[in-house]
Scaffold this active site. Sequence first.
Site, PDB file in Angstrom:
ATOM      1  CG  HIS A 207      38.945  41.915  46.068  1.00  0.00           C
ATOM      2  ND1 HIS A 207      39.753  42.037  44.957  1.00  0.00           N
ATOM      3  CD2 HIS A 207      38.607  40.607  46.143  1.00  0.00           C
ATOM      4  CE1 HIS A 207      39.888  40.859  44.379  1.00  0.00           C
ATOM      5  NE2 HIS A 207      39.209  39.973  45.081  1.00  0.00           N
ATOM      6  CG  HIS A 233      36.531  35.354  46.732  1.00  0.00           C
ATOM      7  ND1 HIS A 233      37.658  35.048  47.461  1.00  0.00           N
ATOM      8  CD2 HIS A 233      36.868  36.410  45.934  1.00  0.00           C
ATOM      9  CE1 HIS A 233      38.643  35.868  47.106  1.00  0.00           C
ATOM     10  NE2 HIS A 233      38.188  36.707  46.196  1.00  0.00           N
ATOM     11  CD  GLU A 350      44.153  32.178  46.192  1.00  0.00           C
ATOM     12  OE1 GLU A 350      44.332  33.395  46.282  1.00  0.00           O
ATOM     13  OE2 GLU A 350      44.433  31.395  47.098  1.00  0.00           O
ATOM     14  CG  HIS A 366      40.952  32.718  41.410  1.00  0.00           C
ATOM     15  ND1 HIS A 366      42.039  33.349  41.975  1.00  0.00           N
ATOM     16  CD2 HIS A 366      39.939  33.622  41.461  1.00  0.00           C
ATOM     17  CE1 HIS A 366      41.702  34.563  42.359  1.00  0.00           C
ATOM     18  NE2 HIS A 366      40.433  34.758  42.071  1.00  0.00           N
ATOM     19  CG  HIS A 370      41.046  37.375  38.258  1.00  0.00           C
ATOM     20  ND1 HIS A 370      40.408  38.572  38.478  1.00  0.00           N
ATOM     21  CD2 HIS A 370      40.579  36.514  39.210  1.00  0.00           C
ATOM     22  CE1 HIS A 370      39.608  38.465  39.527  1.00  0.00           C
ATOM     23  NE2 HIS A 370      39.693  37.234  39.997  1.00  0.00           N
ATOM     24  CG  HIS A 406      35.305  35.385  42.062  1.00  0.00           C
ATOM     25  ND1 HIS A 406      36.006  34.708  43.016  1.00  0.00           N
ATOM     26  CD2 HIS A 406      36.197  36.213  41.452  1.00  0.00           C
ATOM     27  CE1 HIS A 406      37.264  35.111  43.020  1.00  0.00           C
ATOM     28  NE2 HIS A 406      37.407  36.032  42.072  1.00  0.00           N
TER      29      HIS A 406
END
Length: 686
Positions: A207, A233, A350, A366, A370, A406
């Site tokens: 990753h 992913h 993303e 995305h 996180h 995800h």
Amino acid sequence: MANDQQGLLYLFELPQEDIQAPRGGGPVLFKLENEEAPPSVATRVGVSPSVSMPVPVRDDVALQDLGTATSIHKGSAFSFFLASQRKAAKDLCDFFMMTSGAEDLMQVAARVHGKVNETLFVYAISFVILRKKELRSVRLPTMVEVFPSRFVPQEALAKAQMQINRMDPNQTEPVIIEHGLEFSGTHLKPEHRLSYWREDYGINVHHWHWHLIYRPGIGFDRDRKGELFYYMHQQVIARYDIERLCLGLPRVEKLDNCRIPIKDGYFPKLTISNSGRQWGSRQDNTLPKDLRRRELGEFVDITDMDIWRSRLLDAILQGFMIDCNGDKVPLRDDVTSGKRGIEILSEALEADAELSVNFPYYGDLHNRGHDILAFSHDPDNAHKEEMGVVGDLATSLRDPVFFLLHKLVDDLFQEYKVTQPPYTEAELFLPGVRIERAGVVRGNEANVLLTGWNTREFEASRGIDFNGKPVILRLTHLDPKPFEYHMQIYNDLREPKEVTVRIFLAPKFNGQEEEMGFMEQRILWSEMDKFTVNLKPGKNHVVRSSKESSITNLEELTFKDLENSVPGNTSEQVAFNFCGCGWPQHMLLPRGRPEGMALQLFFMLTDYAQDKVSNPGGVRRCANGVSFCGMQDAKYPDARPMGFPFDRSPAPLLQGLPVNTTADYARLGNAFIHDITIRFLGEKLN
């Protein structure tokens, strides 16, 4: 300096220590002109190092030249998901990119070392080595040895240090640190049963390496970067779901609502950058909150996340996005030129601010997801806690919440994929070739594959200074027994025919032990291999080793591997770093069950004449990982959409009959489905 590899390799060693500390086990020294080594370092330096790295004074290296790269404190976490820290990474990468050749980069980097965050330094050096054509023969050492504390709990490292403190100073035998099988928690919590998978060193290094190559905001557009973000992913989620089914656990559910508590906490027991500072821990039932980290300059509202998700869904359902000029940008994959819709959607999801069709409007779902999850335990820095591991590229898969996020991201991609027209029979069928038989063979046994435990050793003392003593990490990991695919294929044409062989694996039954229909199984199909074969007229027996997989990286290269490698600039060396970004070979198969688990292999032949991609300057060969990582300075070597033929819903009819299960695709002569069993031995493999 002996060669480019040696000169740059030792920049990765002991990232926390002074650059003038002995490296390479003692005989390698960087000598900075006009700078004295600190007393603690000087006492350990030998009088006659066998490899000296002289670093002259550089007038072109000053703190003010590094931009925001110095804004991240040494010893603290570095997150590429944070916008401010992405900017710091770009500034340092841009600074290193101005160098010319290995010697110049070594000198500049040695002068910068110690002035910037350790993780940022390693990230930037790695990126530049991958990016600069004159450095293509230089290989990267495994992150396991650069930052051992990201893969082994601090308690184990501390025990090793105490053992060294008590041992005879003349002892040369290395101290061994064993890690596994309990990993970060006991099996009292169901999610901990999957720790061996989430915390696997190879998966997490993959990753990190993938995002090193395909980072957002890099200033240039790699071929099909957005589609690769979706597909890599999606495949990780599929493999994670299969692993859960192996253990009798339900498939992962998406993070559908950030306004309710996260059921499962995570306590990583790791330290950051070998510094001793702990990663943040998340308690069970933690409620995510708006991010207000003033010291980082980062502010994110959960409401913004909801708005961005709603706008992305609207775009998917309407079939177009709106660019910054207010013009419609169609979303469709059946295009003959330009970007596919999946690429456009991915760049906005993303998100890559430089490539998104409208970054202010569609946001940063995305990356900001996180961020919110990484700081959910301390969103406003009231407790001065570091972020959680889900905020770091090399550790984020350790936390179960990564997969919830995800799954949400993949759900949006799947919403888009089902809006695309199903493949027609003409797109699926390849006349003139047919698969008569196909399966797997391990030794003398057919269609039964085995997995068990194995170990791999790394030198922890390359990343952490244990008073100059050698320390070995012995990491336990899942591993399959090697096997081969065997296919009997008939070419009914009068001339040879070049075809692409596509192989996928999926469970046959769902969590209720019911055989799955096409749509339920569709997103569980895991790519196992993809390769070309030239079929002679008549009968062909094709054999392919599992170790040749197009998705895997065979092995992490250690410092010792690279020290022992022969200097040169062979095509294999040039390709290695890029292709090193593969799924770990030891995780190619799911675990299976002790009693055996029923899975299915799907084989499909497609016309290579339609699959091949023209690459100016010739085809670059890449040994590993091409399906997930693409090819260096070349177009992705498959013209079809990634995941074909499972990336779309099936046509209602195939050869005049309904399509209810994947087996219905096997009505086509160029497709074949086959049942296999995977047994988990629960012991170390020989």
